[in-house]
Motif scaffolding. Sequence first.
Motif, PDB file in Angstrom:
ATOM      1  N   GLY A 153      -0.071  16.344  -0.111  1.00 34.68           N
ATOM      2  CA  GLY A 153       0.807  15.379   0.527  1.00 34.68           C
ATOM      3  C   GLY A 153       0.138  14.113   1.023  1.00 34.68           C
ATOM      4  N   GLN A 154      -1.089  13.856   0.552  1.00 33.67           N
ATOM      5  CA  GLN A 154      -1.777  12.634   0.946  1.00 33.67           C
ATOM      6  C   GLN A 154      -1.407  11.492  -0.011  1.00 33.67           C
ATOM      7  OE1 GLN A 154      -4.492  12.860   3.764  1.00 33.67           O
ATOM      8  NE2 GLN A 154      -2.818  14.322   3.958  1.00 33.67           N
ATOM      9  N   SER A 155      -1.190  10.318   0.511  1.00 34.01           N
ATOM     10  CA  SER A 155      -1.015   9.139  -0.337  1.00 34.01           C
ATOM     11  C   SER A 155      -2.379   8.759  -0.918  1.00 34.01           C
ATOM     12  CB  SER A 155      -0.448   7.977   0.471  1.00 34.01           C
ATOM     13  OG  SER A 155       0.792   8.322   1.041  1.00 34.01           O
ATOM     14  N   VAL A 156      -2.381   8.243  -2.140  1.00 35.35           N
ATOM     15  CA  VAL A 156      -3.651   7.954  -2.812  1.00 35.35           C
ATOM     16  C   VAL A 156      -3.691   6.502  -3.278  1.00 35.35           C
ATOM     17  CG1 VAL A 156      -5.184   8.519  -4.730  1.00 35.35           C
ATOM     18  CG2 VAL A 156      -3.942  10.348  -3.549  1.00 35.35           C
ATOM     19  N   LEU A 157      -4.715   5.813  -2.814  1.00 35.79           N
ATOM     20  CA  LEU A 157      -5.024   4.450  -3.247  1.00 35.79           C
ATOM     21  C   LEU A 157      -6.321   4.517  -4.035  1.00 35.79           C
ATOM     22  CD1 LEU A 157      -4.386   1.318  -2.745  1.00 35.79           C
ATOM     23  CD2 LEU A 157      -6.038   1.495  -0.892  1.00 35.79           C
ATOM     24  N   SER A 158      -6.364   3.908  -5.219  1.00 29.26           N
ATOM     25  CA  SER A 158      -7.601   3.912  -6.000  1.00 29.26           C
ATOM     26  C   SER A 158      -8.164   2.505  -6.100  1.00 29.26           C
ATOM     27  CB  SER A 158      -7.368   4.483  -7.401  1.00 29.26           C
ATOM     28  OG  SER A 158      -6.500   3.655  -8.159  1.00 29.26           O
ATOM     29  N   VAL A 159      -9.484   2.422  -6.051  1.00 23.35           N
ATOM     30  CA  VAL A 159     -10.213   1.180  -6.313  1.00 23.35           C
ATOM     31  C   VAL A 159     -10.930   1.408  -7.624  1.00 23.35           C
ATOM     32  CG1 VAL A 159     -11.987  -0.411  -5.499  1.00 23.35           C
ATOM     33  CG2 VAL A 159     -10.462   0.705  -3.857  1.00 23.35           C
ATOM     34  N   VAL A 160     -10.481   0.749  -8.685  1.00 21.73           N
ATOM     35  CA  VAL A 160     -10.914   1.123 -10.030  1.00 21.73           C
ATOM     36  C   VAL A 160     -11.007  -0.119 -10.909  1.00 21.73           C
ATOM     37  CG1 VAL A 160      -8.553   1.605 -10.804  1.00 21.73           C
ATOM     38  CG2 VAL A 160     -10.459   2.797 -11.895  1.00 21.73           C
ATOM     39  N   ASN A 161     -11.885  -0.057 -11.905  1.00 23.77           N
ATOM     40  CA  ASN A 161     -12.179  -1.221 -12.739  1.00 23.77           C
ATOM     41  C   ASN A 161     -11.413  -1.229 -14.064  1.00 23.77           C
ATOM     42  OD1 ASN A 161     -13.694  -3.657 -13.190  1.00 23.77           O
ATOM     43  ND2 ASN A 161     -14.903  -2.537 -14.702  1.00 23.77           N
ATOM     44  N   VAL A 162     -10.826  -0.091 -14.452  1.00 26.65           N
ATOM     45  CA  VAL A 162     -10.182   0.020 -15.763  1.00 26.65           C
ATOM     46  C   VAL A 162      -8.691   0.261 -15.559  1.00 26.65           C
ATOM     47  CG1 VAL A 162     -10.173   1.224 -17.976  1.00 26.65           C
ATOM     48  CG2 VAL A 162     -12.326   0.971 -16.708  1.00 26.65           C
TER      49      VAL A 162
ATOM     50  N   PHE B 192      -6.346  18.272   5.926  1.00 25.61           N
ATOM     51  CA  PHE B 192      -6.008  16.853   5.920  1.00 25.61           C
ATOM     52  C   PHE B 192      -4.896  16.578   6.925  1.00 25.61           C
ATOM     53  CE2 PHE B 192      -7.619  17.541   1.545  1.00 25.61           C
ATOM     54  CZ  PHE B 192      -8.706  16.687   1.614  1.00 25.61           C
ATOM     55  N   ALA B 193      -5.000  15.439   7.576  1.00 22.59           N
ATOM     56  CA  ALA B 193      -3.989  15.072   8.565  1.00 22.59           C
ATOM     57  C   ALA B 193      -2.644  14.845   7.886  1.00 22.59           C
ATOM     58  CB  ALA B 193      -4.431  13.809   9.300  1.00 22.59           C
ATOM     59  N   LYS B 194      -1.590  15.325   8.529  1.00 21.66           N
ATOM     60  CA  LYS B 194      -0.257  15.081   8.008  1.00 21.66           C
ATOM     61  C   LYS B 194       0.014  13.577   7.997  1.00 21.66           C
ATOM     62  CE  LYS B 194       4.600  16.302   8.658  1.00 21.66           C
ATOM     63  NZ  LYS B 194       5.582  17.054   9.488  1.00 21.66           N
ATOM     64  N   GLY B 195       0.457  13.081   6.851  1.00 18.31           N
ATOM     65  CA  GLY B 195       0.696  11.650   6.721  1.00 18.31           C
ATOM     66  C   GLY B 195      -0.556  10.858   6.433  1.00 18.31           C
ATOM     67  N   GLY B 196      -1.664  11.550   6.164  1.00 23.91           N
ATOM     68  CA  GLY B 196      -2.924  10.872   5.874  1.00 23.91           C
ATOM     69  C   GLY B 196      -2.958  10.303   4.467  1.00 23.91           C
ATOM     70  N   ALA B 197      -4.056   9.639   4.153  1.00 20.36           N
ATOM     71  CA  ALA B 197      -4.169   8.974   2.855  1.00 20.36           C
ATOM     72  C   ALA B 197      -5.614   9.004   2.380  1.00 20.36           C
ATOM     73  CB  ALA B 197      -3.666   7.526   2.934  1.00 20.36           C
ATOM     74  N   ALA B 198      -5.780   8.778   1.093  1.00 21.39           N
ATOM     75  CA  ALA B 198      -7.101   8.753   0.479  1.00 21.39           C
ATOM     76  C   ALA B 198      -7.338   7.412  -0.196  1.00 21.39           C
ATOM     77  CB  ALA B 198      -7.225   9.875  -0.555  1.00 21.39           C
ATOM     78  N   ILE B 199      -8.596   6.973  -0.173  1.00 21.09           N
ATOM     79  CA  ILE B 199      -9.034   5.804  -0.929  1.00 21.09           C
ATOM     80  C   ILE B 199     -10.140   6.302  -1.853  1.00 21.09           C
ATOM     81  CG2 ILE B 199     -10.064   3.512  -0.838  1.00 21.09           C
ATOM     82  CD1 ILE B 199      -8.950   3.279   2.023  1.00 21.09           C
ATOM     83  N   LEU B 200      -9.869   6.319  -3.145  1.00 22.15           N
ATOM     84  CA  LEU B 200     -10.796   6.861  -4.140  1.00 22.15           C
ATOM     85  C   LEU B 200     -11.372   5.706  -4.952  1.00 22.15           C
ATOM     86  CD1 LEU B 200      -8.764   9.970  -5.322  1.00 22.15           C
ATOM     87  CD2 LEU B 200     -10.358   9.751  -3.409  1.00 22.15           C
TER      88      LEU B 200
ATOM     89  N   LEU C 231       0.844  -1.193   0.000  1.00 20.20           N
ATOM     90  CA  LEU C 231       0.000   0.000   0.000  1.00 20.20           C
ATOM     91  C   LEU C 231       0.883   1.248   0.000  1.00 20.20           C
ATOM     92  CD1 LEU C 231      -2.699  -1.079   2.620  1.00 20.20           C
ATOM     93  CD2 LEU C 231      -2.759  -1.319   0.122  1.00 20.20           C
ATOM     94  N   PRO C 232       0.361   2.386  -0.457  1.00 28.93           N
ATOM     95  CA  PRO C 232       1.173   3.608  -0.498  1.00 28.93           C
ATOM     96  C   PRO C 232       1.284   4.301   0.862  1.00 28.93           C
ATOM     97  CG  PRO C 232      -1.010   4.062  -1.364  1.00 28.93           C
ATOM     98  CD  PRO C 232      -0.959   2.580  -1.089  1.00 28.93           C
ATOM     99  N   PHE C 233       0.726   3.698   1.892  1.00 28.00           N
ATOM    100  CA  PHE C 233       0.817   4.225   3.251  1.00 28.00           C
ATOM    101  C   PHE C 233       0.931   3.048   4.212  1.00 28.00           C
ATOM    102  CE2 PHE C 233      -3.607   3.757   2.022  1.00 28.00           C
ATOM    103  CZ  PHE C 233      -4.146   3.005   3.048  1.00 28.00           C
TER     104      PHE C 233
ATOM    105  N   ALA D 110      -6.245   4.941 -12.353  1.00 29.18           N
ATOM    106  CA  ALA D 110      -5.336   3.825 -12.099  1.00 29.18           C
ATOM    107  C   ALA D 110      -3.892   4.253 -12.318  1.00 29.18           C
ATOM    108  CB  ALA D 110      -5.685   2.642 -12.995  1.00 29.18           C
ATOM    109  N   ARG D 111      -3.667   5.096 -13.324  1.00 28.22           N
ATOM    110  CA  ARG D 111      -2.305   5.527 -13.639  1.00 28.22           C
ATOM    111  C   ARG D 111      -1.791   6.589 -12.667  1.00 28.22           C
ATOM    112  NH1 ARG D 111      -4.645   6.322 -18.640  1.00 28.22           N
ATOM    113  NH2 ARG D 111      -3.963   8.487 -18.673  1.00 28.22           N
ATOM    114  N   GLU D 112      -2.680   7.456 -12.197  1.00 29.62           N
ATOM    115  CA  GLU D 112      -2.228   8.605 -11.408  1.00 29.62           C
ATOM    116  C   GLU D 112      -2.214   8.344  -9.907  1.00 29.62           C
ATOM    117  OE1 GLU D 112      -4.557  11.988 -12.644  1.00 29.62           O
ATOM    118  OE2 GLU D 112      -4.180  11.562 -14.776  1.00 29.62           O
ATOM    119  N   ALA D 113      -2.952   7.351  -9.431  1.00 29.31           N
ATOM    120  CA  ALA D 113      -2.910   7.013  -8.007  1.00 29.31           C
ATOM    121  C   ALA D 113      -1.550   6.402  -7.667  1.00 29.31           C
ATOM    122  CB  ALA D 113      -4.026   6.033  -7.664  1.00 29.31           C
ATOM    123  N   ASP D 114      -1.157   6.510  -6.397  1.00 31.94           N
ATOM    124  CA  ASP D 114       0.094   5.875  -5.976  1.00 31.94           C
ATOM    125  C   ASP D 114       0.007   4.360  -6.128  1.00 31.94           C
ATOM    126  OD1 ASP D 114       1.489   8.273  -5.074  1.00 31.94           O
ATOM    127  OD2 ASP D 114      -0.024   8.347  -3.499  1.00 31.94           O
TER     128      ASP D 114
END
Length: 607
Positions: free
Chosen positions: A364-373, A335-343, A283-285, A379-383
């Motif tokens: 400065g948030q780490s980004v995780l994507s849940v994506v079908n394509v 946003f919390a320092k060191g926080g993350a996103a799930i998109l 994971l990116p975090f 998919a390309r731009e998320a961490d």
Amino acid sequence: MCGIVGIVGANPAALRIVDGLRRLEYRGYDSAGIATLVDGRIERRRAEGKLGNLAAVLEETPLAGRTGIGHTRWATHGAPTTRNAHPHATARVAVVHNGIIENFSELRTELEAAGQVFESDTDTEAVVQLLDLLLAQGHGPEEASRLALKRLHGAFAMAFLFADHPELLIAARRGPALAIGFGDNEMYVGNDALALAPLTPRIAYLEEGDRVILRRDGAEFFDVDDLPVIRAIKATHVSGALTGKGNYRHFMEKELHEHPGVIGDTLRQYVSPASRAVALPPLPFDPRVVPRLTLSGCGSAFLAAHVGRYWIEALARIPCDADVASELRYREPPFAKGGAAILVSQSGETADTLAVLAMMKAQGQSVLSVVNVPESSMAREADTPLLTVAGPEIGVASTKAFSAQLSVLACLAIGMARARGTLDGGTEMRLTQALLAVPEAAAAILEQDEEIRALAHEITRARDVLFLGRGAMFPIAMEGALKLKELSYIHAEGYAAGEMKHGPIALIDEAVPVIALCPSGPLFEKTASNLQEAAARGGRIMAFCDAEGAAALSRFAERVVVLPSVDPFVAPILHAIPVQLLAYHVAVLKGTDVDQPRNLAKSVTVE
């Protein structure tokens, strides 16, 4: 949203462009058109309504030419008429456009003052007239395109066709995705790999702000600063075969029946067959120390994120926010320092969610994507992307993609809980086994099709419907209401059952069906109590429940559809299926366009 296909070809283009547009019908549209170069002149054919109407026009008056552009339009500025259909053109240039030109009004005023004559109500024609004026002033196509793009504000994917330039197309992207296909002495442009799959498996994607010059022998890419760049060519795994309905009446019906397979295929990506334990990619975090997570999406994807919030907070004990992306991008929260996103997104091209992604990374948030394509922008731009395995979803109303998103989020919650030490081994095994049992239970629900169809007959006559649920069933109640609104045009609302006494109970009478999502578990008795209050006021209670709770509900409910008994943890995945199936049957009974409901688009690539 709008579909774009273009060909700089060695062979006749028109019918191949129409075939590409047909593969983009799932995006939603209300008119279509095509333009090709015939002896150096721009020739157009356009029609209101479905592609069949355009095909009929082309049969009556065929289009020659080996270079051309085509478009399916989802109306934003101007009614869905032939006059407003793309491509828009002058004698010098034709344009197809997906997106919105925010400063079109100022441009139109300026261009009309300069003598340009507009023929439509669309924002896109400002681009056409601007290009036409620049060409008239002596600029060549490449320079005119570069100058015009600098003047545009907004989000767009575009393709330009120029008279007297039979081996040239120019395309650009700012926001919505655009793919470039590399063929044998031919080049292609389209919204995604699905549109281009029959033509080539070799695809490159424009990055944000890119412009590309296409000729039969290749492509020249330029970035937002007009500097030459190289964009990687990748082999796409999208099938060239046009997705069909098989023996089903609608794509949505077919996709509903794919729930068991999709859930199983997705779980196999994240559950080790040997240990039968969740096995996530890096994971990116670090779940052990991340201070806060922000989950976001739009429509059903947001509702999946909302369920994910319940799961992650309950199992991993990480504080979470769940926000609609269209609001989050403008709310400017700290946003919390060191926080993350799930998109979460099916297409990976949803404009608001992509804007949130950019905002998160900028802060400065780490980004995780849940994506079908897998080839999508998200998919390309998320961490890190966590891919669902739903396959192409053609019906505008999301079904199987939703259950796949829930499956990934459930695995993510278990995996993060294990990493944080908030889940003991026995509980982890129980929850994982519960997940692995969902495909079989989903198949059993689909065998109750006739029972759910009978319930649909009762709902068809309603003007208003309430969906109620508690805990993680609350977002599923909202999903049921959303699907009913989308497909049948019946007003429906999803509420947390405990909130009913704070207002919605005023709506309840004998004409308002109350659809309850009420699996047995810790919240069953409280939900049942809320339903009794509704029944006492004449509400028609129709419940989805398991056998354990059915006896208690049957004392006051008009109908109880008994679902397979599962662990409460996975009940939201299972309960999503019958509410989607119910909405489908209501829509069929009402005679609405199930696969392409009015005013809706599959992929919302503009605000």
